[in-house]
Design an enzyme around this catalytic site. Structure first.
Site, short mmCIF file in Angstrom:
data_model
loop_
_atom_site.label_atom_id
_atom_site.label_comp_id
_atom_site.label_asym_id
_atom_site.label_seq_id
_atom_site.Cartn_x
_atom_site.Cartn_y
_atom_site.Cartn_z
N GLU A 45 0.84 -1.21 0.00
CA GLU A 45 0.00 0.00 0.00
C GLU A 45 0.88 1.26 0.00
OE1 GLU A 45 -3.98 -1.16 2.46
OE2 GLU A 45 -2.09 -1.52 3.44
N SER A 83 18.84 3.92 0.33
CA SER A 83 17.81 2.89 0.23
C SER A 83 17.98 2.19 -1.12
CB SER A 83 16.46 3.57 0.34
OG SER A 83 15.45 2.62 0.32
N LEU A 84 17.09 1.26 -1.45
CA LEU A 84 17.20 0.59 -2.75
C LEU A 84 15.98 0.91 -3.59
CD1 LEU A 84 18.34 -2.99 -1.63
CD2 LEU A 84 19.68 -1.38 -2.99
N LYS A 96 16.49 -10.33 -0.06
CA LYS A 96 16.25 -9.04 0.60
C LYS A 96 15.62 -9.35 1.95
CE LYS A 96 14.24 -4.47 -0.13
NZ LYS A 96 13.89 -4.25 1.24
N CYS A 103 -25.56 -13.44 24.07
CA CYS A 103 -24.12 -13.52 24.37
C CYS A 103 -23.71 -14.97 24.62
CB CYS A 103 -23.84 -12.67 25.61
SG CYS A 103 -22.16 -12.88 26.22
N CYS A 141 -22.82 -15.15 28.65
CA CYS A 141 -23.80 -14.99 29.73
C CYS A 141 -25.24 -15.14 29.28
CB CYS A 141 -23.61 -13.63 30.40
SG CYS A 141 -24.06 -12.25 29.33
N CYS A 201 -21.26 -9.95 32.84
CA CYS A 201 -20.93 -11.05 31.94
C CYS A 201 -19.53 -11.57 32.28
CB CYS A 201 -20.98 -10.53 30.50
SG CYS A 201 -20.24 -11.63 29.31
S1 IVH Z 1 22.23 -3.55 0.17
C1 IVH Z 1 22.12 1.17 -0.62
N1 IVH Z 1 21.43 -5.97 0.57
O1 IVH Z 1 16.74 -3.18 2.09
C2 IVH Z 1 21.55 0.20 0.28
N2 IVH Z 1 20.12 -4.21 1.45
O2 IVH Z 1 14.97 -1.34 0.75
C3 IVH Z 1 22.35 -1.02 0.18
N3 IVH Z 1 18.17 -4.96 2.69
O3 IVH Z 1 18.19 -0.27 3.38
C4 IVH Z 1 21.73 -2.08 0.89
N4 IVH Z 1 18.50 -7.10 2.46
O4 IVH Z 1 17.95 -2.32 4.92
C5 IVH Z 1 21.17 -4.67 0.77
N5 IVH Z 1 20.87 -8.17 0.87
C6 IVH Z 1 20.61 -6.89 1.07
C7 IVH Z 1 19.49 -6.46 1.81
C8 IVH Z 1 19.28 -5.10 1.96
C9 IVH Z 1 17.72 -6.17 2.99
C10 IVH Z 1 17.48 -3.73 3.14
C11 IVH Z 1 18.39 -2.63 3.63
C12 IVH Z 1 18.10 -1.48 2.71
C13 IVH Z 1 16.70 -1.80 2.31
C14 IVH Z 1 16.29 -1.08 1.06
#
Ligand code: IVH
Length: 677
Positions: free
Chosen positions: A36, A83-84, A116, A405, A408, A428
């Site tokens: 979501e 982040s990814l 992941k 209920c 009760c 109850c």
């Molecule tokens: S590499 C630039 N490898 O996924 C970030 N991340 O959605 C490089 N995560 O912040 C992270 N498994 O907390 C990497 N095998 C993995 C991972 C992984 C989980 C998490 C991590 C990241 C988040 C991004």
């Protein structure tokens, strides 16, 4: 939609995403599941693609994690923790691989595929082989210092032989599904709020002020990256092997692949194995193996260009409805529950699912004997999606919701315009038991070791009927002789008395919460306690049947006031309070501490008023945060107001505050004060 409508929707989405982000990162309590959230986020990206001018610095697309960290010292990251980017289908992965080859100007690029892991990322710094500091991701640049907590994780070496001098490892802190289920079972017994999924449980366990709590949660750490100038490594595979050699846990399901076919085969295999793994995996991460190519690709403000996460869809399962029962809660609400043939969804064994209420159950026409589809989308509480009508047995009949209920036998009532059906009998038994369970739970009297099972057995044996009986157990034990009961002995009974005695002092808000007044939970109890100031104020109010005055509290509406009044219309409830805590002059079985004596929040003993329109927080969130840091939040300005937080277009209250010479701060100042904590 024209530009103005898109702009409006963009602002709406930004606020919504920021709020969900705070729920996830600060409160460890997400209100939506990942799918979501991603759908909202992708809608925002689409608008920004069309109208790039809407992508300001504050857009959620420019944020990693969330800014406000509350209770911990801050820790700056040596290199941003990004982040990814997410991929949802094979085309996205194909595009990614193609883009990488183009940018790297290479025909063949190898990719490492890793699961992941669904936890929270952490950075751990070693100096000369000794664990020196550990932090969470935070906003990607500054995280929370969780060193003391990380030191309790057994997977993480505290000392490493042959370690590069300056060495940082990054990876994922996770909780095993089995530990998560056990933790939630225990929390359910103690009447505590359940964690939505193992990831939130891991986050909530790592972000604890007391490292002993972290230690008791059995967290694990999977390492996946290294930052160090003191070691030469040339590929992601080498990094993983090096980490393994140093003693870190590294996922064993890793593969090197050269083309899309291999990449997709790994993804499908992983998805099939997903349910059998001991921990939650929510996708596959595709990373360029060669570190020199990784470097060449660089990163955007949010994501590195060398990696992408291909997410799994929500997990679904089929099972059979064995029975439908109705359960009576503490306030008399009657909820239908489906008892299911146990089935694993996303690695969690599910044997019961809520069917919410009578109207919902009837609308979806779920029947005993039906095959149904269950879904677990990031949340532990699975949703019953729908019955499979083609497989419905010929004998099946629509479920007849009982009119009385199940505990009760009194008539069940449904208020007009409300979905909930209630048992209105205050005597109850099912309700009385649930009330007692709530009374001893962590958020209330927090009586250690006196969980749901003991309450049920003591109630059934006639040992306790009301809260006051609990605090008289020790003096009544000459007759009761609890130590002779099945499952009890001298030592365990002594321990129980010790826990009960240790809980005899309680703050007014917890006391009010413990009473189990309908609609008066933790947050409302806090507001009431702040309003009354002390037990005297509270007892005067209920004895003089003066509940109406609660309507002046911001956040308490007429329906809460009505429930409060109805509750204390019953003499027995007033008597329970008097018996427990005395009449304000002579003492009772417990002592209640005044409000405002705690000093653990930046705003403690201060009264705050929010006025005008806030941009980053909803009113509810602002209040929740202020209260979390010790403030009393009021709706009206007076000479007693400590701080007024003025949002946009603040009017009358701001003018009054200026007249009174009160301290006035902006929403940003308010957030900064909290951030400094
Ligand atoms: S590499 C630039 N490898 O996924 C970030 N991340 O959605 C490089 N995560 O912040 C992270 N498994 O907390 C990497 N095998 C993995 C991972 C992984 C989980 C998490 C991590 C990241 C988040 C991004």
């Amino acid at each position: 939609m024209d530009y103005n409508e898109k702009k409006k929707r963009h602002a709406e989405l930004s606020a919504l995403l920021a709020s969900h982000s705070r729920q996830y990162y600060i409160f460890d309590d997400p209100k939506v599941n990942d799918a979501e959230y991603d759908a909202l986020y992708n809608e925002l990206l689409k608008i920004e693609e069309e109208f790039p001018e809407l992508r300001g610095a504050k857009s959620p697309s420019n944020q990693v994690g969330t800014k406000i960290s509350s209770k911990f010292k801050k820790a700056a990251h040596s290199v941003a923790m990004l982040s990814l980017e997410n991929a949802y289908n094979e085309n996205d992965i194909g595009d990614f691989m193609e883009r990488v080859r183009k940018l790297a100007n290479e025909k063949n690029v190898d990719f490492v595929l890793e699961p992941k892991l669904d936890g929270l990322s952490a950075s751990i710094v070693y100096k000369n082989g000794v664990l020196n500091a550990a932090s969470t991701r935070g906003d990607g640049f500054i995280g929370e210092d969780v060193t003391a907590n990380v030191l309790t994780i057994r997977d993480i070496p505290q000392k490493i032989e042959d370690c590069p001098q300056n060495f940082e490892v990054r990876g994922e802190v996770i909780m095993l599904k089995s530990d998560f289920s056990a933790l939630n079972d225990q929390r359910e017994k103690e009447g505590e709020k359940l964690f939505a999924n193992p990831r939130n449980a891991a986050a909530g366990s790592l972000r604890q002020l007391d490292p002993q709590i972290t230690a008791s949660r059995n967290l694990h750490f999977f390492a996946y990256s290294v930052i160090s100038d003191d070691v030469t490594l040339s590929s992601q595979m080498e990094i993983l092997n090096f980490l393994r050699k140093l003693g870190f846990t590294v996922s064993s399901s890793v593969a090197l692949c050269k083309d899309q076919a291999e990449a997709f085969a790994f993804y499908s295999a992983m998805e099939k194995r997903r349910a059998d793994l001991e921990y939650d995996v929510d996708g596959v991460v595709y990373k360029v193996n060669d570190l020199s190519i990784q470097e060449k690709l660089g990163s955007s403000t949010k994501f590195p260009r060398h990696a992408i996460a291909y997410k799994f869809p929500a997990e679904k399962a089929q099972t059979t409805v064995l029975n439908i029962v109705v359960q009576v809660g503490r306030t008399g609400n009657v909820t239908p529950i489906a008892e299911l043939k146990p089935v694993t969804v996303g690695g969690v064994v599910v044997s019961r699912a809520t069917l919410h209420n009578k109207d919902d159950l009837e609308k979806r026409d779920i029947r005993v004997g039906d095959r149904i589809i269950l879904q677990r989308a990031g949340d532990v509480i699975p949703q019953v999606l729908h019955p499979i009508l083609a497989e419905r047995p010929a004998y099946s009949r629509a479920f007849q919701f009982p009119s009385t209920c199940p505990s009760c036998g009194s008539d069940l009532l449904q208020k007009e315009s409300e979905a909930a059906i209630k048992c209105a009998n205050p005597n109850c038994e099912a309700q009385m038991i649930e009330k007692l369970i709530h009374f001893v739970s962590r958020q209330s009297f927090n009586i250690d070791g006196f969980g749901e099972r003991n309450i049920r057995s003591f109630f059934k044996n006639g040992i306790i009927r009301n809260p006051a009986d609990i605090f008289r157990l020790e003096e009544r034990n000459a007759q009761l002789r609890l130590e002779n009961m099945d499952g009890w002995g001298r030592q365990s009974v002594e321990n129980l008395f010790r826990s009960i005695n240790a809980s005899r002092t309680i703050s007014l808000d917890r006391f009010i919460n413990a009473l189990g007044i309908p609609q008066v939970g933790r947050a409302v109890s806090k507001l009431m306690a702040a309003f009354f100031g002390n037990y005297g104020g509270f007892i005067d109010c209920i004895r003089s049947q003066d509940g109406e005055k609660l309507a002046s509290i911001n956040g308490i509406g007429p329906s809460i006031v009505e429930d409060f009044n109805v509750f204390f219309d019953r003499k027995e409830n007033i008597n329970t309070v008097l018996e427990l805590a005395g009449d304000g002059v002579s003492s009772g079985l417990v002592q209640i501490t005044d409000v405002g004596t705690s000093s653990d929040g930046v705003f403690s003993r201060q009264s705050l008023v929010f006025t005008g329109s806030l941009e980053k927080l909803s009113r509810e969130e602002a209040k929740e945060l202020a209260e979390k840091f010790g403030a009393r939040v009021s709706s009206s300005v007076s000479a007693k107001t400590s701080i007024i937080v003025a949002g946009k277009n603040a009017g009358r209250k701001l003018a009054l505050a200026q007249e009174l010479g009160l301290k006035i701060i902006s929403e940003d100042d308010f957030l900064k004060i909290i951030e400094k904590r």
